[in-house]
Scaffold this active site. Structure first.
Site, PDB file in Angstrom:
ATOM      1  N   GLY A 295      43.372   6.465  -2.700  1.00 46.97           N
ATOM      2  CA  GLY A 295      43.650   7.047  -4.005  1.00 46.97           C
ATOM      3  C   GLY A 295      44.908   7.897  -4.041  1.00 46.97           C
ATOM      4  N   SER A 296      44.814   8.998  -4.777  1.00 46.94           N
ATOM      5  CA  SER A 296      46.003   9.811  -5.065  1.00 46.94           C
ATOM      6  C   SER A 296      46.589  10.500  -3.846  1.00 46.94           C
ATOM      7  CB  SER A 296      45.678  10.853  -6.128  1.00 46.94           C
ATOM      8  OG  SER A 296      45.407  10.227  -7.368  1.00 46.94           O
ATOM      9  N   THR A 297      45.877  10.523  -2.717  1.00 45.76           N
ATOM     10  CA  THR A 297      46.493  11.071  -1.507  1.00 45.76           C
ATOM     11  C   THR A 297      47.714  10.251  -1.097  1.00 45.76           C
ATOM     12  OG1 THR A 297      44.983   9.794  -0.109  1.00 45.76           O
ATOM     13  CG2 THR A 297      44.336  12.056  -0.648  1.00 45.76           C
ATOM     14  N   MET A 298      47.817   9.003  -1.588  1.00 45.12           N
ATOM     15  CA  MET A 298      48.966   8.156  -1.261  1.00 45.12           C
ATOM     16  C   MET A 298      50.181   8.469  -2.125  1.00 45.12           C
ATOM     17  SD  MET A 298      47.835   6.479   1.256  1.00 45.12           S
ATOM     18  CE  MET A 298      49.201   5.358   1.496  1.00 45.12           C
TER      19      MET A 298
END
Length: 575
Positions: A295-298
Protein backbone atom coordinates in the site's frame (compact mmCIF):
# COMPACT_ATOMS: atom_id res chain seq x y z
CA UNK A 1 47.35 -121.66 56.64
CA UNK A 2 49.26 -120.76 53.59
CA UNK A 3 48.95 -117.38 51.88
CA UNK A 4 47.73 -116.92 48.29
CA UNK A 5 50.39 -115.12 46.40
CA UNK A 6 49.16 -112.30 44.13
CA UNK A 7 50.62 -112.28 40.67
CA UNK A 8 53.01 -109.42 40.03
CA UNK A 9 51.79 -106.58 37.78
CA UNK A 10 53.77 -106.49 34.63
CA UNK A 11 55.78 -103.29 34.33
CA UNK A 12 54.47 -102.61 30.88
CA UNK A 13 50.92 -102.15 32.24
CA UNK A 14 52.10 -99.51 34.66
CA UNK A 15 53.87 -97.65 31.94
CA UNK A 16 50.86 -97.95 29.66
CA UNK A 17 48.53 -96.40 32.24
CA UNK A 18 51.03 -93.68 33.03
CA UNK A 19 51.46 -92.88 29.36
CA UNK A 20 47.68 -92.80 28.86
CA UNK A 21 47.19 -90.44 31.79
CA UNK A 22 49.98 -88.21 30.57
CA UNK A 23 48.48 -88.21 27.07
CA UNK A 24 45.08 -87.25 28.45
CA UNK A 25 46.70 -84.47 30.48
CA UNK A 26 48.54 -83.27 27.37
CA UNK A 27 45.32 -83.30 25.38
CA UNK A 28 43.57 -81.36 28.12
CA UNK A 29 46.37 -78.80 28.33
CA UNK A 30 46.45 -78.52 24.55
CA UNK A 31 42.73 -77.98 24.41
CA UNK A 32 42.94 -75.32 27.09
CA UNK A 33 45.77 -73.65 25.19
CA UNK A 34 43.82 -73.77 21.92
CA UNK A 35 40.73 -72.27 23.56
CA UNK A 36 42.35 -69.69 25.76
CA UNK A 37 45.71 -68.82 24.20
CA UNK A 38 46.12 -69.95 20.60
CA UNK A 39 44.18 -67.98 17.94
CA UNK A 40 42.86 -70.93 15.91
CA UNK A 41 39.72 -71.13 13.74
CA UNK A 42 37.54 -72.07 16.69
CA UNK A 43 39.89 -70.87 19.40
CA UNK A 44 40.22 -67.80 21.53
CA UNK A 45 38.91 -65.27 18.97
CA UNK A 46 35.95 -67.44 18.06
CA UNK A 47 34.91 -68.01 21.67
CA UNK A 48 35.46 -64.37 22.53
CA UNK A 49 33.33 -63.22 19.60
CA UNK A 50 30.61 -65.67 20.56
CA UNK A 51 30.66 -64.45 24.12
CA UNK A 52 30.64 -60.83 23.03
CA UNK A 53 27.69 -61.43 20.72
CA UNK A 54 25.70 -62.70 23.69
CA UNK A 55 26.80 -60.23 26.36
CA UNK A 56 28.49 -57.16 24.79
CA UNK A 57 26.35 -54.45 23.26
CA UNK A 58 27.08 -51.15 21.50
CA UNK A 59 25.04 -48.11 22.48
CA UNK A 60 24.82 -44.61 21.06
CA UNK A 61 26.07 -41.70 23.11
CA UNK A 62 23.72 -38.78 22.41
CA UNK A 63 25.35 -35.55 21.27
CA UNK A 64 24.60 -32.26 23.00
CA UNK A 65 22.81 -29.90 20.61
CA UNK A 66 24.34 -26.44 20.32
CA UNK A 67 22.90 -23.52 22.29
CA UNK A 68 20.99 -20.78 20.47
CA UNK A 69 21.43 -17.42 22.18
CA UNK A 70 20.65 -13.78 21.54
CA UNK A 71 23.29 -11.16 20.74
CA UNK A 72 23.98 -10.63 24.45
CA UNK A 73 24.41 -14.34 25.21
CA UNK A 74 20.95 -14.91 26.71
CA UNK A 75 19.94 -18.55 25.99
CA UNK A 76 17.01 -19.02 23.64
CA UNK A 77 17.29 -22.79 23.08
CA UNK A 78 19.19 -25.25 25.29
CA UNK A 79 19.34 -29.03 25.63
CA UNK A 80 18.61 -30.60 29.02
CA UNK A 81 19.43 -34.22 29.98
CA UNK A 82 16.41 -36.52 30.23
CA UNK A 83 15.80 -40.28 30.40
CA UNK A 84 13.57 -42.18 27.99
CA UNK A 85 12.10 -45.49 29.16
CA UNK A 86 11.87 -48.40 26.77
CA UNK A 87 10.86 -52.03 27.18
CA UNK A 88 11.43 -55.43 25.66
CA UNK A 89 7.82 -56.49 25.06
CA UNK A 90 8.81 -60.16 24.96
CA UNK A 91 10.11 -59.92 28.54
CA UNK A 92 7.62 -57.45 29.99
CA UNK A 93 4.61 -59.42 28.70
CA UNK A 94 5.66 -62.31 30.95
CA UNK A 95 5.31 -60.16 34.08
CA UNK A 96 2.04 -61.05 35.80
CA UNK A 97 1.51 -57.90 37.86
CA UNK A 98 1.99 -54.74 35.80
CA UNK A 99 -0.07 -52.62 38.19
CA UNK A 100 2.87 -50.97 40.00
CA UNK A 101 4.50 -50.05 36.68
CA UNK A 102 1.27 -48.61 35.24
CA UNK A 103 0.72 -46.60 38.42
CA UNK A 104 4.25 -45.20 38.34
CA UNK A 105 3.74 -44.21 34.71
CA UNK A 106 0.34 -42.66 35.52
CA UNK A 107 -1.07 -44.83 32.76
CA UNK A 108 -4.19 -47.02 32.83
CA UNK A 109 -3.27 -50.67 33.13
CA UNK A 110 -5.49 -51.54 30.16
CA UNK A 111 -3.62 -49.05 27.97
CA UNK A 112 -0.26 -50.54 28.97
CA UNK A 113 -1.42 -54.06 28.14
CA UNK A 114 -2.92 -52.88 24.85
CA UNK A 115 0.39 -51.32 23.84
CA UNK A 116 2.25 -54.52 24.71
CA UNK A 117 -0.19 -56.50 22.57
CA UNK A 118 0.46 -54.16 19.61
CA UNK A 119 4.21 -54.69 19.93
CA UNK A 120 3.99 -58.43 20.50
CA UNK A 121 6.80 -60.22 18.67
CA UNK A 122 9.08 -57.18 18.77
CA UNK A 123 12.00 -56.55 21.10
CA UNK A 124 11.75 -52.77 21.47
CA UNK A 125 9.03 -50.31 22.45
CA UNK A 126 9.27 -46.83 23.91
CA UNK A 127 7.40 -46.62 27.17
CA UNK A 128 7.77 -42.88 27.80
CA UNK A 129 10.10 -40.33 26.22
CA UNK A 130 11.99 -37.52 27.85
CA UNK A 131 11.23 -38.01 31.52
CA UNK A 132 12.82 -35.93 34.24
CA UNK A 133 15.77 -38.06 35.48
CA UNK A 134 14.47 -38.18 39.07
CA UNK A 135 11.08 -39.53 37.90
CA UNK A 136 12.67 -42.03 35.54
CA UNK A 137 14.95 -43.36 38.28
CA UNK A 138 11.95 -43.97 40.55
CA UNK A 139 10.34 -46.09 37.85
CA UNK A 140 13.56 -47.98 37.12
CA UNK A 141 13.94 -48.60 40.88
CA UNK A 142 10.90 -50.90 40.67
CA UNK A 143 13.22 -53.28 38.78
CA UNK A 144 10.46 -54.54 36.53
CA UNK A 145 11.96 -57.14 34.13
CA UNK A 146 12.27 -55.82 30.58
CA UNK A 147 12.14 -52.08 31.49
CA UNK A 148 15.22 -50.05 30.64
CA UNK A 149 16.29 -46.41 30.50
CA UNK A 150 18.49 -44.50 28.09
CA UNK A 151 19.89 -41.00 28.39
CA UNK A 152 18.82 -38.40 25.84
CA UNK A 153 18.59 -34.62 25.51
CA UNK A 154 15.39 -32.60 25.27
CA UNK A 155 15.23 -29.11 23.77
CA UNK A 156 14.00 -26.37 26.08
CA UNK A 157 13.16 -22.79 25.13
CA UNK A 158 13.57 -20.40 28.10
CA UNK A 159 11.84 -17.47 26.37
CA UNK A 160 8.91 -19.60 25.22
CA UNK A 161 6.46 -17.95 22.84
CA UNK A 162 8.45 -14.70 22.68
CA UNK A 163 10.98 -16.15 20.21
CA UNK A 164 9.07 -19.20 19.01
CA UNK A 165 8.45 -18.07 15.41
CA UNK A 166 12.10 -17.18 14.88
CA UNK A 167 13.93 -19.95 16.76
CA UNK A 168 11.49 -22.72 15.80
CA UNK A 169 11.64 -26.12 17.48
CA UNK A 170 12.87 -29.72 17.22
CA UNK A 171 11.02 -33.02 17.04
CA UNK A 172 11.06 -35.70 19.74
CA UNK A 173 14.32 -37.09 18.35
CA UNK A 174 16.09 -33.73 18.60
CA UNK A 175 16.15 -32.79 14.89
CA UNK A 176 15.16 -29.26 13.86
CA UNK A 177 11.84 -29.14 12.03
CA UNK A 178 10.96 -25.41 12.10
CA UNK A 179 12.57 -21.99 12.17
CA UNK A 180 16.28 -21.56 12.73
CA UNK A 181 16.39 -24.95 14.44
CA UNK A 182 15.68 -26.36 10.98
CA UNK A 183 17.77 -23.88 8.98
CA UNK A 184 20.90 -24.56 11.09
CA UNK A 185 20.19 -28.19 11.98
CA UNK A 186 23.52 -29.48 10.61
CA UNK A 187 25.38 -26.78 12.55
CA UNK A 188 23.57 -27.37 15.84
CA UNK A 189 23.01 -31.12 16.11
CA UNK A 190 26.54 -32.49 16.64
CA UNK A 191 27.67 -36.09 16.06
CA UNK A 192 26.57 -38.95 18.36
CA UNK A 193 29.26 -41.22 19.84
CA UNK A 194 29.42 -44.97 20.53
CA UNK A 195 30.20 -47.00 23.65
CA UNK A 196 30.28 -50.70 24.57
CA UNK A 197 28.78 -52.29 27.66
CA UNK A 198 28.16 -55.78 29.07
CA UNK A 199 24.64 -56.95 29.76
CA UNK A 200 23.47 -59.81 31.96
CA UNK A 201 20.96 -62.57 31.19
CA UNK A 202 18.09 -60.22 31.95
CA UNK A 203 19.34 -57.60 29.55
CA UNK A 204 20.45 -55.15 32.24
CA UNK A 205 23.70 -53.25 31.70
CA UNK A 206 26.18 -54.41 34.31
CA UNK A 207 29.40 -52.71 33.23
CA UNK A 208 30.63 -50.19 30.68
CA UNK A 209 33.58 -51.45 28.66
CA UNK A 210 34.64 -48.18 27.10
CA UNK A 211 33.94 -45.43 24.60
CA UNK A 212 34.47 -46.35 20.96
CA UNK A 213 33.75 -42.92 19.52
CA UNK A 214 33.23 -39.83 21.73
CA UNK A 215 30.16 -37.70 21.08
CA UNK A 216 30.92 -34.37 19.44
CA UNK A 217 28.62 -31.56 20.67
CA UNK A 218 26.92 -29.26 18.18
CA UNK A 219 28.11 -25.72 17.55
CA UNK A 220 26.45 -22.76 19.26
CA UNK A 221 24.49 -20.17 17.30
CA UNK A 222 24.35 -16.49 18.31
CA UNK A 223 21.45 -14.58 16.82
CA UNK A 224 21.20 -10.88 16.00
CA UNK A 225 18.09 -10.30 18.11
CA UNK A 226 18.20 -8.63 21.50
CA UNK A 227 15.94 -10.54 23.90
CA UNK A 228 15.07 -7.33 25.74
CA UNK A 229 13.75 -5.80 22.53
CA UNK A 230 12.07 -9.07 21.62
CA UNK A 231 10.08 -8.99 24.88
CA UNK A 232 9.17 -5.34 24.25
CA UNK A 233 7.96 -6.04 20.70
CA UNK A 234 6.04 -9.11 21.83
CA UNK A 235 4.28 -7.20 24.59
CA UNK A 236 3.30 -4.32 22.33
CA UNK A 237 2.04 -6.60 19.56
CA UNK A 238 -0.16 -8.54 22.00
CA UNK A 239 -1.46 -5.23 23.29
CA UNK A 240 -2.22 -4.10 19.74
CA UNK A 241 -4.09 -7.33 19.01
CA UNK A 242 -6.29 -6.75 22.06
CA UNK A 243 -6.94 -3.07 21.24
CA UNK A 244 -7.61 -3.46 17.51
CA UNK A 245 -9.23 -6.90 17.53
CA UNK A 246 -6.98 -7.90 14.62
CA UNK A 247 -6.56 -11.53 13.54
CA UNK A 248 -2.77 -11.43 13.18
CA UNK A 249 0.20 -9.11 13.06
CA UNK A 250 3.96 -8.72 12.84
CA UNK A 251 6.65 -6.29 14.00
CA UNK A 252 10.24 -6.22 12.70
CA UNK A 253 13.08 -3.93 13.78
CA UNK A 254 16.39 -3.71 11.88
CA UNK A 255 19.70 -2.04 12.59
CA UNK A 256 20.16 -0.24 9.28
CA UNK A 257 23.94 0.12 9.75
CA UNK A 258 24.56 -3.62 10.13
CA UNK A 259 21.50 -5.27 8.57
CA UNK A 260 20.87 -7.17 11.81
CA UNK A 261 17.33 -8.12 12.80
CA UNK A 262 17.08 -6.81 16.37
CA UNK A 263 13.54 -8.07 16.99
CA UNK A 264 10.93 -10.05 15.08
CA UNK A 265 7.56 -11.05 16.54
CA UNK A 266 4.26 -12.35 15.23
CA UNK A 267 0.73 -13.11 16.34
CA UNK A 268 -0.87 -15.66 16.87
CA UNK A 269 1.73 -17.16 19.20
CA UNK A 270 2.49 -20.65 20.47
CA UNK A 271 4.62 -22.18 23.20
CA UNK A 272 7.42 -24.36 21.73
CA UNK A 273 7.76 -26.16 25.07
CA UNK A 274 4.20 -27.49 24.81
CA UNK A 275 3.12 -27.94 21.21
CA UNK A 276 0.24 -30.37 21.58
CA UNK A 277 -2.62 -29.43 19.28
CA UNK A 278 -0.99 -26.47 17.53
CA UNK A 279 -1.31 -25.98 13.76
CA UNK A 280 1.12 -24.93 11.06
CA UNK A 281 -0.84 -21.69 10.66
CA UNK A 282 0.19 -20.67 14.18
CA UNK A 283 3.85 -21.67 13.92
CA UNK A 284 4.83 -19.90 10.70
CA UNK A 285 6.96 -16.76 10.88
CA UNK A 286 4.63 -14.31 9.15
CA UNK A 287 7.24 -11.53 9.07
CA UNK A 288 9.32 -13.64 6.67
CA UNK A 289 6.81 -15.88 4.89
CA UNK A 290 3.59 -13.87 4.44
CA UNK A 291 3.26 -11.51 1.49
CA UNK A 292 1.05 -8.41 1.44
CA UNK A 293 0.37 -5.55 -0.89
CA UNK A 294 2.29 -2.85 1.02
CA UNK A 295 0.00 0.00 0.00
CA UNK A 296 0.93 3.60 0.70
CA UNK A 297 4.24 2.66 2.33
CA UNK A 298 5.45 2.36 -1.29
CA UNK A 299 4.75 6.03 -1.98
CA UNK A 300 8.10 6.76 -0.35
CA UNK A 301 9.84 4.87 -3.17
CA UNK A 302 7.70 6.62 -5.76
CA UNK A 303 9.02 9.83 -4.20
CA UNK A 304 12.55 8.52 -4.79
CA UNK A 305 11.77 7.96 -8.48
CA UNK A 306 10.33 11.46 -8.71
CA UNK A 307 13.35 13.14 -7.11
CA UNK A 308 15.81 11.12 -9.22
CA UNK A 309 13.99 12.04 -12.43
CA UNK A 310 14.74 15.74 -11.99
CA UNK A 311 11.13 16.52 -12.88
CA UNK A 312 10.16 17.01 -9.25
CA UNK A 313 11.61 18.35 -6.05
CA UNK A 314 10.03 18.26 -2.63
CA UNK A 315 8.93 21.88 -3.28
CA UNK A 316 7.21 21.20 -6.61
CA UNK A 317 3.55 22.18 -6.51
CA UNK A 318 0.94 19.63 -7.56
CA UNK A 319 -2.70 20.64 -7.92
CA UNK A 320 -4.85 17.89 -6.40
CA UNK A 321 -8.16 19.71 -7.00
CA UNK A 322 -10.96 18.76 -6.92
CA UNK A 323 -9.82 15.94 -4.62
CA UNK A 324 -10.23 13.11 -7.10
CA UNK A 325 -8.82 11.95 -10.41
CA UNK A 326 -10.09 9.57 -13.05
CA UNK A 327 -7.77 6.98 -14.60
CA UNK A 328 -9.44 4.86 -17.23
CA UNK A 329 -12.79 3.82 -15.80
CA UNK A 330 -11.70 4.18 -12.16
CA UNK A 331 -11.88 7.26 -9.96
CA UNK A 332 -9.19 7.66 -7.29
CA UNK A 333 -10.26 10.00 -4.46
CA UNK A 334 -8.52 11.76 -1.58
CA UNK A 335 -10.27 12.06 1.78
CA UNK A 336 -10.80 15.75 0.91
CA UNK A 337 -9.66 18.32 -1.58
CA UNK A 338 -6.12 19.34 -0.60
CA UNK A 339 -5.82 21.82 -3.47
CA UNK A 340 -2.36 22.90 -4.65
CA UNK A 341 0.25 21.29 -2.38
CA UNK A 342 3.96 20.47 -2.53
CA UNK A 343 5.33 17.03 -3.29
CA UNK A 344 6.36 16.81 0.33
CA UNK A 345 2.78 17.49 1.43
CA UNK A 346 1.55 14.86 -1.08
CA UNK A 347 3.50 12.25 0.87
CA UNK A 348 2.56 13.75 4.25
CA UNK A 349 -1.13 13.55 3.38
CA UNK A 350 -0.69 10.30 1.40
CA UNK A 351 -2.64 11.96 -1.43
CA UNK A 352 -3.78 9.46 -4.06
CA UNK A 353 -4.41 12.26 -6.52
CA UNK A 354 -0.96 13.78 -6.04
CA UNK A 355 0.87 10.44 -6.38
CA UNK A 356 -1.26 9.55 -9.41
CA UNK A 357 -0.27 12.76 -11.18
CA UNK A 358 3.38 12.10 -10.36
CA UNK A 359 3.10 8.52 -11.66
CA UNK A 360 1.41 9.59 -14.88
CA UNK A 361 4.21 12.05 -15.60
CA UNK A 362 7.02 9.67 -14.62
CA UNK A 363 5.70 6.50 -16.24
CA UNK A 364 5.72 3.12 -14.53
CA UNK A 365 9.20 2.04 -15.71
CA UNK A 366 11.25 4.38 -13.46
CA UNK A 367 9.01 3.55 -10.51
CA UNK A 368 9.34 -0.18 -11.06
CA UNK A 369 13.12 0.19 -11.46
CA UNK A 370 13.36 1.89 -8.06
CA UNK A 371 11.25 -0.84 -6.44
CA UNK A 372 13.53 -3.53 -7.87
CA UNK A 373 16.65 -1.62 -6.84
CA UNK A 374 15.45 -1.58 -3.23
CA UNK A 375 15.03 -5.36 -3.26
CA UNK A 376 11.33 -5.87 -3.88
CA UNK A 377 10.57 -9.09 -5.73
CA UNK A 378 13.92 -10.58 -4.64
CA UNK A 379 14.85 -12.99 -1.88
CA UNK A 380 16.69 -11.49 1.08
CA UNK A 381 18.85 -14.61 1.40
CA UNK A 382 18.45 -15.03 5.16
CA UNK A 383 18.18 -18.80 4.79
CA UNK A 384 15.04 -18.86 6.92
CA UNK A 385 12.77 -21.79 5.91
CA UNK A 386 9.88 -20.65 3.76
CA UNK A 387 11.24 -17.15 3.16
CA UNK A 388 9.17 -15.37 0.50
CA UNK A 389 10.64 -13.16 -2.18
CA UNK A 390 7.45 -11.24 -2.84
CA UNK A 391 6.29 -10.35 -6.33
CA UNK A 392 7.16 -7.35 -8.47
CA UNK A 393 5.11 -7.40 -11.69
CA UNK A 394 6.85 -7.24 -15.04
CA UNK A 395 4.04 -7.30 -17.57
CA UNK A 396 4.40 -6.95 -21.30
CA UNK A 397 1.30 -4.77 -21.37
CA UNK A 398 0.24 -2.42 -18.61
CA UNK A 399 -3.13 -0.77 -18.36
CA UNK A 400 -3.28 2.85 -17.27
CA UNK A 401 -4.71 1.94 -13.88
CA UNK A 402 -2.01 -0.71 -13.30
CA UNK A 403 0.69 1.87 -14.00
CA UNK A 404 -0.80 4.20 -11.43
CA UNK A 405 -1.74 1.72 -8.69
CA UNK A 406 1.83 0.36 -8.73
CA UNK A 407 2.99 3.80 -7.57
CA UNK A 408 0.95 3.58 -4.37
CA UNK A 409 1.58 -0.05 -3.49
CA UNK A 410 -1.02 -2.16 -5.25
CA UNK A 411 -0.21 -4.94 -7.71
CA UNK A 412 3.00 -6.01 -5.96
CA UNK A 413 3.59 -8.01 -2.77
CA UNK A 414 6.27 -7.93 -0.10
CA UNK A 415 6.95 -9.37 3.33
CA UNK A 416 7.26 -7.19 6.45
CA UNK A 417 10.99 -8.01 6.55
CA UNK A 418 11.45 -6.91 2.93
CA UNK A 419 9.70 -3.63 3.65
CA UNK A 420 11.90 -2.99 6.69
CA UNK A 421 15.01 -3.81 4.66
CA UNK A 422 14.03 -1.38 1.89
CA UNK A 423 13.40 1.45 4.39
CA UNK A 424 16.76 0.79 6.05
CA UNK A 425 18.48 2.43 3.06
CA UNK A 426 17.00 5.80 4.08
CA UNK A 427 18.43 5.36 7.58
CA UNK A 428 21.84 4.32 6.24
CA UNK A 429 22.64 7.18 3.90
CA UNK A 430 21.32 5.35 0.84
CA UNK A 431 23.17 2.04 1.43
CA UNK A 432 21.40 -1.31 1.81
CA UNK A 433 23.14 -3.75 4.13
CA UNK A 434 22.31 -7.47 3.68
CA UNK A 435 19.77 -8.69 6.20
CA UNK A 436 21.14 -11.14 8.76
CA UNK A 437 19.59 -13.15 11.56
CA UNK A 438 23.00 -13.91 13.07
CA UNK A 439 24.98 -11.47 15.17
CA UNK A 440 27.01 -9.46 12.70
CA UNK A 441 30.82 -9.79 12.79
CA UNK A 442 33.02 -6.85 13.71
CA UNK A 443 33.97 -6.34 10.06
CA UNK A 444 30.81 -5.98 7.99
CA UNK A 445 30.42 -6.98 4.38
CA UNK A 446 30.11 -3.93 2.14
CA UNK A 447 26.54 -2.83 1.52
CA UNK A 448 24.97 -1.85 -1.79
CA UNK A 449 24.34 1.79 -2.56
CA UNK A 450 20.83 2.16 -3.96
CA UNK A 451 20.35 5.90 -3.43
CA UNK A 452 22.42 9.04 -3.41
CA UNK A 453 23.07 10.49 0.03
CA UNK A 454 21.41 13.83 -0.64
CA UNK A 455 18.20 12.19 -1.84
CA UNK A 456 18.22 9.83 1.16
CA UNK A 457 18.37 12.87 3.46
CA UNK A 458 15.55 14.59 1.58
CA UNK A 459 13.37 11.51 1.93
CA UNK A 460 14.11 11.37 5.67
CA UNK A 461 12.99 14.97 5.99
CA UNK A 462 9.69 14.14 4.30
CA UNK A 463 9.23 11.04 6.47
CA UNK A 464 9.77 13.19 9.55
CA UNK A 465 7.03 15.55 8.43
CA UNK A 466 4.61 12.66 7.98
CA UNK A 467 4.58 12.52 11.80
CA UNK A 468 3.98 16.29 11.99
CA UNK A 469 0.75 18.18 12.50
CA UNK A 470 -0.25 17.89 8.84
CA UNK A 471 0.82 14.25 8.38
CA UNK A 472 -1.02 10.92 8.58
CA UNK A 473 1.24 9.54 11.36
CA UNK A 474 0.85 12.01 14.19
CA UNK A 475 0.30 9.08 16.57
CA UNK A 476 3.76 7.72 15.70
CA UNK A 477 5.54 10.50 17.60
CA UNK A 478 8.00 9.63 20.36
CA UNK A 479 8.56 12.02 23.28
CA UNK A 480 12.08 13.42 23.25
CA UNK A 481 12.94 12.11 19.78
CA UNK A 482 12.15 13.09 16.22
CA UNK A 483 11.07 10.08 14.20
CA UNK A 484 9.77 9.57 10.71
CA UNK A 485 7.84 7.05 8.68
CA UNK A 486 4.98 6.29 6.36
CA UNK A 487 1.54 4.83 6.95
CA UNK A 488 -0.24 2.40 4.68
CA UNK A 489 -3.75 0.95 4.53
CA UNK A 490 -4.80 -1.61 1.93
CA UNK A 491 -7.96 -3.57 1.24
CA UNK A 492 -7.51 -7.32 1.59
CA UNK A 493 -7.96 -9.50 -1.45
CA UNK A 494 -10.76 -12.06 -1.25
CA UNK A 495 -12.25 -14.63 -3.62
CA UNK A 496 -14.15 -11.92 -5.49
CA UNK A 497 -11.46 -9.24 -5.45
CA UNK A 498 -10.74 -6.48 -2.98
CA UNK A 499 -12.94 -6.61 0.11
CA UNK A 500 -14.54 -3.37 1.27
CA UNK A 501 -14.57 -4.22 4.99
CA UNK A 502 -11.23 -5.96 5.51
CA UNK A 503 -7.95 -4.05 5.75
CA UNK A 504 -4.27 -4.39 6.54
CA UNK A 505 -2.67 -1.49 8.38
CA UNK A 506 1.04 -0.71 7.96
CA UNK A 507 3.59 1.62 9.41
CA UNK A 508 7.24 1.76 8.34
CA UNK A 509 9.28 4.06 10.57
CA UNK A 510 12.80 5.31 11.20
CA UNK A 511 14.24 6.41 14.57
CA UNK A 512 15.79 8.70 15.54
CA UNK A 513 15.76 11.08 12.59
CA UNK A 514 18.68 13.14 13.93
CA UNK A 515 20.95 10.08 13.82
CA UNK A 516 18.91 7.47 11.91
CA UNK A 517 19.65 3.84 12.61
CA UNK A 518 16.62 1.76 13.62
CA UNK A 519 13.87 0.82 11.18
CA UNK A 520 10.62 -0.73 12.41
CA UNK A 521 7.74 -2.09 10.36
CA UNK A 522 4.37 -2.80 12.00
CA UNK A 523 1.70 -4.88 10.23
CA UNK A 524 -1.79 -5.22 11.72
CA UNK A 525 -3.96 -7.67 9.78
CA UNK A 526 -7.73 -7.08 9.79
CA UNK A 527 -8.11 -4.47 12.55
CA UNK A 528 -11.72 -4.07 13.61
CA UNK A 529 -13.81 -0.98 14.13
CA UNK A 530 -13.28 2.52 12.76
CA UNK A 531 -9.57 2.75 13.67
CA UNK A 532 -8.41 0.42 10.90
CA UNK A 533 -5.95 2.67 9.05
CA UNK A 534 -2.19 2.65 9.30
CA UNK A 535 -2.17 5.94 11.20
CA UNK A 536 -4.70 4.71 13.77
CA UNK A 537 -3.89 0.99 14.14
CA UNK A 538 -0.17 0.63 13.34
CA UNK A 539 1.45 4.03 14.05
CA UNK A 540 0.76 3.97 17.83
CA UNK A 541 2.40 0.56 18.05
CA UNK A 542 5.50 1.96 16.36
CA UNK A 543 5.58 4.86 18.84
CA UNK A 544 5.65 2.55 21.86
CA UNK A 545 8.13 0.14 20.27
CA UNK A 546 10.46 2.93 19.13
CA UNK A 547 10.37 4.62 22.53
CA UNK A 548 11.26 1.38 24.30
CA UNK A 549 13.97 0.52 21.77
CA UNK A 550 15.69 3.89 22.06
CA UNK A 551 15.52 3.73 25.85
CA UNK A 552 16.82 0.16 26.12
CA UNK A 553 19.68 0.88 23.73
CA UNK A 554 20.62 4.06 25.61
CA UNK A 555 20.11 6.42 22.69
CA UNK A 556 20.20 9.98 24.09
CA UNK A 557 17.25 12.30 23.38
CA UNK A 558 17.56 14.67 20.46
CA UNK A 559 19.29 18.01 20.78
CA UNK A 560 16.83 20.74 19.72
CA UNK A 561 19.45 22.34 17.47
CA UNK A 562 20.04 19.10 15.57
CA UNK A 563 16.34 18.59 14.99
CA UNK A 564 15.89 22.14 13.77
CA UNK A 565 18.83 21.82 11.38
CA UNK A 566 17.45 18.61 9.94
CA UNK A 567 13.99 20.09 9.50
CA UNK A 568 15.46 22.96 7.48
CA UNK A 569 17.43 20.91 4.97
CA UNK A 570 14.87 21.99 2.38
CA UNK A 571 13.75 25.51 3.27
CA UNK A 572 10.26 26.36 2.27
CA UNK A 573 8.85 22.83 2.33
CA UNK A 574 5.51 23.00 4.06
CA UNK A 575 4.97 20.71 6.99
Amino acid sequence: MSRVRQPAVPPWRFYLVAIALLALLALLVGRVLSLQVLDTDRGRSFLQSQGDSRAVRTAEIPAYRGVISDRRGEPLAVSTPVISLWVDPAILSTVEDLGPLAAALDMPLAELRERLDRFAGRRFMYLQRHLVPAVAREILALRVPGVFGEREYQRYYPAGEVVSHLVGFTNVDGSGIAGLELAYDDWLRGTPGKKQYIKDLHGDAVRDIGVLEPALPGKDLKLSIDLRLQYLHHQELQRAMAVTGATSGSIVTLDSHTGEVLAMVNHPVYNPNSRRGISADVTRNRAVTDMFEPGSTMKTFTLVAALESGLFSTETIIDTSPGRIRVGRKTLPDPRNYGAITVSRVIEKSSQVGVTKMALELGHEPIREVFGRFGFGQSLGTGFPGESAGQLPNRRRWSDIEKVTLAFGYGLTATPLQLAHAYSAFANDGVLQPVTLQAAPEVLAPGKRVLQSDIAREVLTVLQRVTGEHGTARRARVAGYEVGGKTGTVHKVGPGGYQDNKYIAFYAGVAPIADPRFVTVVVINEPQGEAYGGGAAAAPVFARVAEGTLRLLNVPPDEPEAVAALANIRPGVSG
